[in-house]
Enzyme design. Sequence first.
Site, PDB file in Angstrom:
ATOM      1  N   LEU A  91     -38.934  11.505  35.225  1.00  0.00           N
ATOM      2  CA  LEU A  91     -38.697  10.056  35.139  1.00  0.00           C
ATOM      3  C   LEU A  91     -38.193   9.524  36.482  1.00  0.00           C
ATOM      4  CD1 LEU A  91     -37.193   9.810  31.549  1.00  0.00           C
ATOM      5  CD2 LEU A  91     -39.460   9.061  32.312  1.00  0.00           C
ATOM      6  N   VAL A 118     -39.643   7.511  40.083  1.00  0.00           N
ATOM      7  CA  VAL A 118     -40.323   6.218  40.267  1.00  0.00           C
ATOM      8  C   VAL A 118     -41.625   6.176  39.467  1.00  0.00           C
ATOM      9  CG1 VAL A 118     -41.451   4.742  41.983  1.00  0.00           C
ATOM     10  CG2 VAL A 118     -39.369   5.978  42.593  1.00  0.00           C
ATOM     11  N   MET A 119     -42.434   7.226  39.600  1.00  0.00           N
ATOM     12  CA  MET A 119     -43.767   7.209  38.991  1.00  0.00           C
ATOM     13  C   MET A 119     -43.709   7.451  37.482  1.00  0.00           C
ATOM     14  SD  MET A 119     -45.808   6.453  41.385  1.00  0.00           S
ATOM     15  CE  MET A 119     -47.476   6.892  40.956  1.00  0.00           C
ATOM     16  N   ARG A 153     -35.627  16.436  33.900  1.00  0.00           N
ATOM     17  CA  ARG A 153     -34.754  17.605  34.119  1.00  0.00           C
ATOM     18  C   ARG A 153     -33.272  17.196  34.055  1.00  0.00           C
ATOM     19  NH1 ARG A 153     -34.517  20.265  40.039  1.00  0.00           N
ATOM     20  NH2 ARG A 153     -34.106  18.079  40.479  1.00  0.00           N
ATOM     21  N   ASN A 206     -48.712  14.625  43.689  1.00  0.00           N
ATOM     22  CA  ASN A 206     -49.591  14.795  44.853  1.00  0.00           C
ATOM     23  C   ASN A 206     -49.706  16.279  45.174  1.00  0.00           C
ATOM     24  OD1 ASN A 206     -50.557  12.270  45.574  1.00  0.00           O
ATOM     25  ND2 ASN A 206     -48.689  11.736  46.668  1.00  0.00           N
ATOM     26  N   SER A 239     -52.965   6.784  42.250  1.00  0.00           N
ATOM     27  CA  SER A 239     -52.647   5.964  43.424  1.00  0.00           C
ATOM     28  C   SER A 239     -52.248   4.566  43.023  1.00  0.00           C
ATOM     29  CB  SER A 239     -53.838   5.889  44.372  1.00  0.00           C
ATOM     30  OG  SER A 239     -53.503   5.023  45.445  1.00  0.00           O
ATOM     31  N   LYS A 281     -57.910  12.450  45.801  1.00  0.00           N
ATOM     32  CA  LYS A 281     -56.675  11.677  46.066  1.00  0.00           C
ATOM     33  C   LYS A 281     -56.175  11.947  47.491  1.00  0.00           C
ATOM     34  CE  LYS A 281     -52.971   9.265  45.838  1.00  0.00           C
ATOM     35  NZ  LYS A 281     -51.644   9.763  45.668  1.00  0.00           N
ATOM     36  N   HIS A 286     -58.296  10.019  49.806  1.00  0.00           N
ATOM     37  CA  HIS A 286     -57.842   8.628  49.672  1.00  0.00           C
ATOM     38  C   HIS A 286     -56.626   8.391  50.570  1.00  0.00           C
ATOM     39  CE1 HIS A 286     -54.793   5.945  47.988  1.00  0.00           C
ATOM     40  NE2 HIS A 286     -55.763   5.190  47.523  1.00  0.00           N
ATOM     41  N   ASN A 287     -55.659   9.308  50.526  1.00  0.00           N
ATOM     42  CA  ASN A 287     -54.454   9.139  51.342  1.00  0.00           C
ATOM     43  C   ASN A 287     -54.774   9.246  52.830  1.00  0.00           C
ATOM     44  OD1 ASN A 287     -53.238   9.086  48.854  1.00  0.00           O
ATOM     45  ND2 ASN A 287     -51.548  10.411  49.436  1.00  0.00           N
ATOM     46  N   GLU A 342     -56.072   6.074  53.759  1.00  0.00           N
ATOM     47  CA  GLU A 342     -54.939   5.134  53.797  1.00  0.00           C
ATOM     48  C   GLU A 342     -54.215   5.217  55.154  1.00  0.00           C
ATOM     49  OE1 GLU A 342     -52.370   5.497  50.263  1.00  0.00           O
ATOM     50  OE2 GLU A 342     -50.674   5.501  51.641  1.00  0.00           O
ATOM     51  N   TYR A 343     -53.998   6.432  55.645  1.00  0.00           N
ATOM     52  CA  TYR A 343     -53.344   6.613  56.951  1.00  0.00           C
ATOM     53  C   TYR A 343     -54.137   5.887  58.041  1.00  0.00           C
ATOM     54  CZ  TYR A 343     -49.930  10.410  55.973  1.00  0.00           C
ATOM     55  OH  TYR A 343     -48.865  11.167  55.539  1.00  0.00           O
ATOM     56  N   LYS A 367     -45.539  12.063  54.350  1.00  0.00           N
ATOM     57  CA  LYS A 367     -45.223  13.094  53.352  1.00  0.00           C
ATOM     58  C   LYS A 367     -46.212  14.244  53.386  1.00  0.00           C
ATOM     59  CE  LYS A 367     -42.203  10.820  50.191  1.00  0.00           C
ATOM     60  NZ  LYS A 367     -41.973  10.298  48.853  1.00  0.00           N
ATOM     61  N   ARG A 410     -70.256  28.616  77.396  1.00  0.00           N
ATOM     62  CA  ARG A 410     -69.911  29.690  76.457  1.00  0.00           C
ATOM     63  C   ARG A 410     -70.744  30.942  76.752  1.00  0.00           C
ATOM     64  NH1 ARG A 410     -71.166  28.993  71.327  1.00  0.00           N
ATOM     65  NH2 ARG A 410     -69.457  30.272  70.532  1.00  0.00           N
TER      66      ARG A 410
HETATM   67  P1  NDP Z   1     -39.203  10.793  42.522  1.00  0.00           P
HETATM   68  O1  NDP Z   1     -38.534  11.436  43.701  1.00  0.00           O
HETATM   69  O2  NDP Z   1     -38.862   9.401  42.207  1.00  0.00           O
HETATM   70  O3  NDP Z   1     -38.896  11.679  41.221  1.00  0.00           O
HETATM   71  C1  NDP Z   1     -39.067  13.056  41.278  1.00  0.00           C
HETATM   72  C2  NDP Z   1     -39.075  13.604  39.865  1.00  0.00           C
HETATM   73  O4  NDP Z   1     -39.332  15.004  39.954  1.00  0.00           O
HETATM   74  C3  NDP Z   1     -37.773  13.420  39.133  1.00  0.00           C
HETATM   75  O5  NDP Z   1     -38.033  13.174  37.778  1.00  0.00           O
HETATM   76  C4  NDP Z   1     -37.115  14.784  39.326  1.00  0.00           C
HETATM   77  O6  NDP Z   1     -36.199  15.111  38.304  1.00  0.00           O
HETATM   78  C5  NDP Z   1     -38.325  15.678  39.216  1.00  0.00           C
HETATM   79  N1  NDP Z   1     -38.062  16.991  39.806  1.00  0.00           N
HETATM   80  C6  NDP Z   1     -37.790  17.280  41.090  1.00  0.00           C
HETATM   81  N2  NDP Z   1     -37.628  18.588  41.244  1.00  0.00           N
HETATM   82  C7  NDP Z   1     -37.791  19.148  40.011  1.00  0.00           C
HETATM   83  C8  NDP Z   1     -37.751  20.471  39.522  1.00  0.00           C
HETATM   84  N3  NDP Z   1     -37.506  21.500  40.340  1.00  0.00           N
HETATM   85  N4  NDP Z   1     -37.987  20.665  38.206  1.00  0.00           N
HETATM   86  C9  NDP Z   1     -38.238  19.632  37.394  1.00  0.00           C
HETATM   87  N5  NDP Z   1     -38.294  18.353  37.789  1.00  0.00           N
HETATM   88  C10 NDP Z   1     -38.069  18.128  39.092  1.00  0.00           C
HETATM   89  O7  NDP Z   1     -40.755  11.010  42.725  1.00  0.00           O
HETATM   90  P2  NDP Z   1     -41.976  10.046  42.363  1.00  0.00           P
HETATM   91  O8  NDP Z   1     -41.818   9.576  40.971  1.00  0.00           O
HETATM   92  O9  NDP Z   1     -42.149   9.059  43.444  1.00  0.00           O
HETATM   93  O10 NDP Z   1     -43.195  11.046  42.453  1.00  0.00           O
HETATM   94  C11 NDP Z   1     -43.542  11.960  41.424  1.00  0.00           C
HETATM   95  C12 NDP Z   1     -44.832  12.631  41.812  1.00  0.00           C
HETATM   96  O11 NDP Z   1     -45.855  11.624  41.945  1.00  0.00           O
HETATM   97  C13 NDP Z   1     -44.768  13.352  43.151  1.00  0.00           C
HETATM   98  O12 NDP Z   1     -45.586  14.481  43.107  1.00  0.00           O
HETATM   99  C14 NDP Z   1     -45.366  12.346  44.121  1.00  0.00           C
HETATM  100  O13 NDP Z   1     -45.917  12.966  45.247  1.00  0.00           O
HETATM  101  C15 NDP Z   1     -46.426  11.696  43.249  1.00  0.00           C
HETATM  102  N6  NDP Z   1     -46.820  10.351  43.634  1.00  0.00           N
HETATM  103  C16 NDP Z   1     -45.891   9.450  44.059  1.00  0.00           C
HETATM  104  C17 NDP Z   1     -46.291   8.166  44.407  1.00  0.00           C
HETATM  105  C18 NDP Z   1     -45.293   7.138  44.845  1.00  0.00           C
HETATM  106  O14 NDP Z   1     -45.744   6.073  45.338  1.00  0.00           O
HETATM  107  N7  NDP Z   1     -43.995   7.361  44.695  1.00  0.00           N
HETATM  108  C19 NDP Z   1     -47.703   7.769  44.341  1.00  0.00           C
HETATM  109  C20 NDP Z   1     -48.583   8.782  43.812  1.00  0.00           C
HETATM  110  C21 NDP Z   1     -48.135  10.029  43.492  1.00  0.00           C
HETATM  111  P3  NDP Z   1     -34.603  14.931  38.535  1.00  0.00           P
HETATM  112  O15 NDP Z   1     -34.286  13.519  38.143  1.00  0.00           O
HETATM  113  O16 NDP Z   1     -34.018  15.926  37.621  1.00  0.00           O
HETATM  114  O17 NDP Z   1     -34.324  15.208  39.984  1.00  0.00           O
END
Ligand code: NDP
Length: 504
Positions: free
Chosen positions: A13, A15-16, A36, A109, A135, A207, A210-211, A214-215, A285, A470
């Site tokens: 839970l 951002v995504m 977690r 990602n 995305s 994806k 795509h990124n 994007e760069y 990233k 060469r």
């Molecule tokens: P956040 O940093 O906001 O959240 C990370 C989440 O991962 C948290 O729920 C965290 O739980 C959990 N987490 C981290 N480490 C562990 C672990 N060892 N075991 C279990 N859970 C873990 O990340 P985002 O929501 O931004 O991104 C989530 C995924 O989506 C990533 O892979 C990211 O690359 C991808 N993504 C992100 C985009 C973006 O714009 N932000 C766009 C597209 C893809 P806890 O609260 O317990 O730390």
Amino acid sequence: MAPKKAQVGVVGLGVMGKNISLNLADHGYHTAVYNRTPHVTDEFLDYCRQYEPAWQFVTGFHDLESFIQGIEKPRRILLLIKAGQPTDLTIESLLAFLDPGDVIVDCGNAYWLDTIRRERELRQRNIDFIGSGVSGGETGARFGPSLMAGGTLEAWQKIESIWMSIAAKVDPVTGEPIEGAEPGKPITWGEPCAARVGENGAGHYVKMVHNGIEYIDMQLIAECYWLLKHLLKLPENEIGQLFASWNQGELASYLIEITADILQQPDPHGEGFLVEKILDVAGQKGTGKWTAISALDLGVPANSLAEAVFARYMSGLKQERLQANKIFPDTHTELPSNKSIFQEQIKTTLYNAKICAYAQGFQLLRQAQEAFGWHFDFATLAKIWRGGCIIRARFLKKIASAYEADPELANLLLDPYFSAVIQSGHTAWRQVTASAVLNGQPIPALSSALAYFDGYRSATLPANLIQAQRDYFGAHTYERIDQSRGRHYHLDWSGDRQERQVVE
Ligand code: NDP
């Protein structure tokens, strides 16, 4: 009344995860959520109860077992967690409670080779696995992302209806993204920006590309801003207004739209514009780097995709750049004389360079499908990028049309529409590039895209000399233009200077 079991589960839970959960709830999916760190779940549920019309569709859990038991079979479990080892660890914990036929969908990602491995390992345990690119950042996740799924057809069919519901939508007539979703009022019509793009790691690969695009898109826009600022001396807000006007035509895209807005933002703490006060060191990233590495590995000349990554590295050398600038100060030798002509030329340059950037991205995808056994429908890829995602752009319609007309098109530059654009625009592009170079302004993306175009359109290149070199130092042999391909020759450069055919 809510059903006893949720229809889908979300792990993570951040951002995504929060936003995808709300998107699912808005579309009427009863969603089980788990994080977690338990207090994050509680805070999210509190927030939902206070602000979200569809809050009753979200149920929170503090332990994995009850979370899994709370989802109907076959279970559909979306992972929205940090990519890499956390994904492996989480999958391992989930396996203790899953049943054959359940499907895990990794929406992070992930590195596509990890996805290929995970899909294979889970298949051996009768668990389906989908690696889906997502995305659109926070807003996309909330109101409609672009979704690029990879996995077996059977696994895909378990999530297809969900993916089609929560994805961004485009108007089937205009091809433009449908805006205006609000909490509790999702978009429920239009063409979904979601598809199964291939097997196993295909979704995460798409994806990643795509990124990478994007760069390069961001770097091209940044370089145009730079030239308008330094060669035409336009203030930020005027450049912003110019970008806003460009956003009405073929350059219309999310990145141009936000750039226009960013440039017009005053500094909340003083005179001038915010963007002038932001440190010129770009972060990353890693997905752009993966794209460039993959292009190198697969032998695809995606020079601009690589330049966009190198440009960020160059920005990171801030201290050294400051030092070097004392030795080599800025020079302005020949500023453009006609403002409006130069503005128009930059606009043309941006569109031309953007076409070459996408040409490189699609060329990379073509090569990757050979290497990894995928079969991309390139028109579909262009279509699912029209809405929801960061690179959404009006001209993706043109790319989709190009591949619909010729699914085997070797390169976008060979399509009649795109070749006509570049035919009429490359002179302006050359003038802008020359002006930037004469005035010492770095434009690695714009100039490398031009080098790509010139390389691609050249019937002959100086690679003949490379082959001779060469052969000279390493006896690596060469082919002759007056003989059939596949015949290799070596000249005894340090001996009798006789040429011999080499039979391997
Ligand atoms: P956040 O940093 O906001 O959240 C990370 C989440 O991962 C948290 O729920 C965290 O739980 C959990 N987490 C981290 N480490 C562990 C672990 N060892 N075991 C279990 N859970 C873990 O990340 P985002 O929501 O931004 O991104 C989530 C995924 O989506 C990533 O892979 C990211 O690359 C991808 N993504 C992100 C985009 C973006 O714009 N932000 C766009 C597209 C893809 P806890 O609260 O317990 O730390």
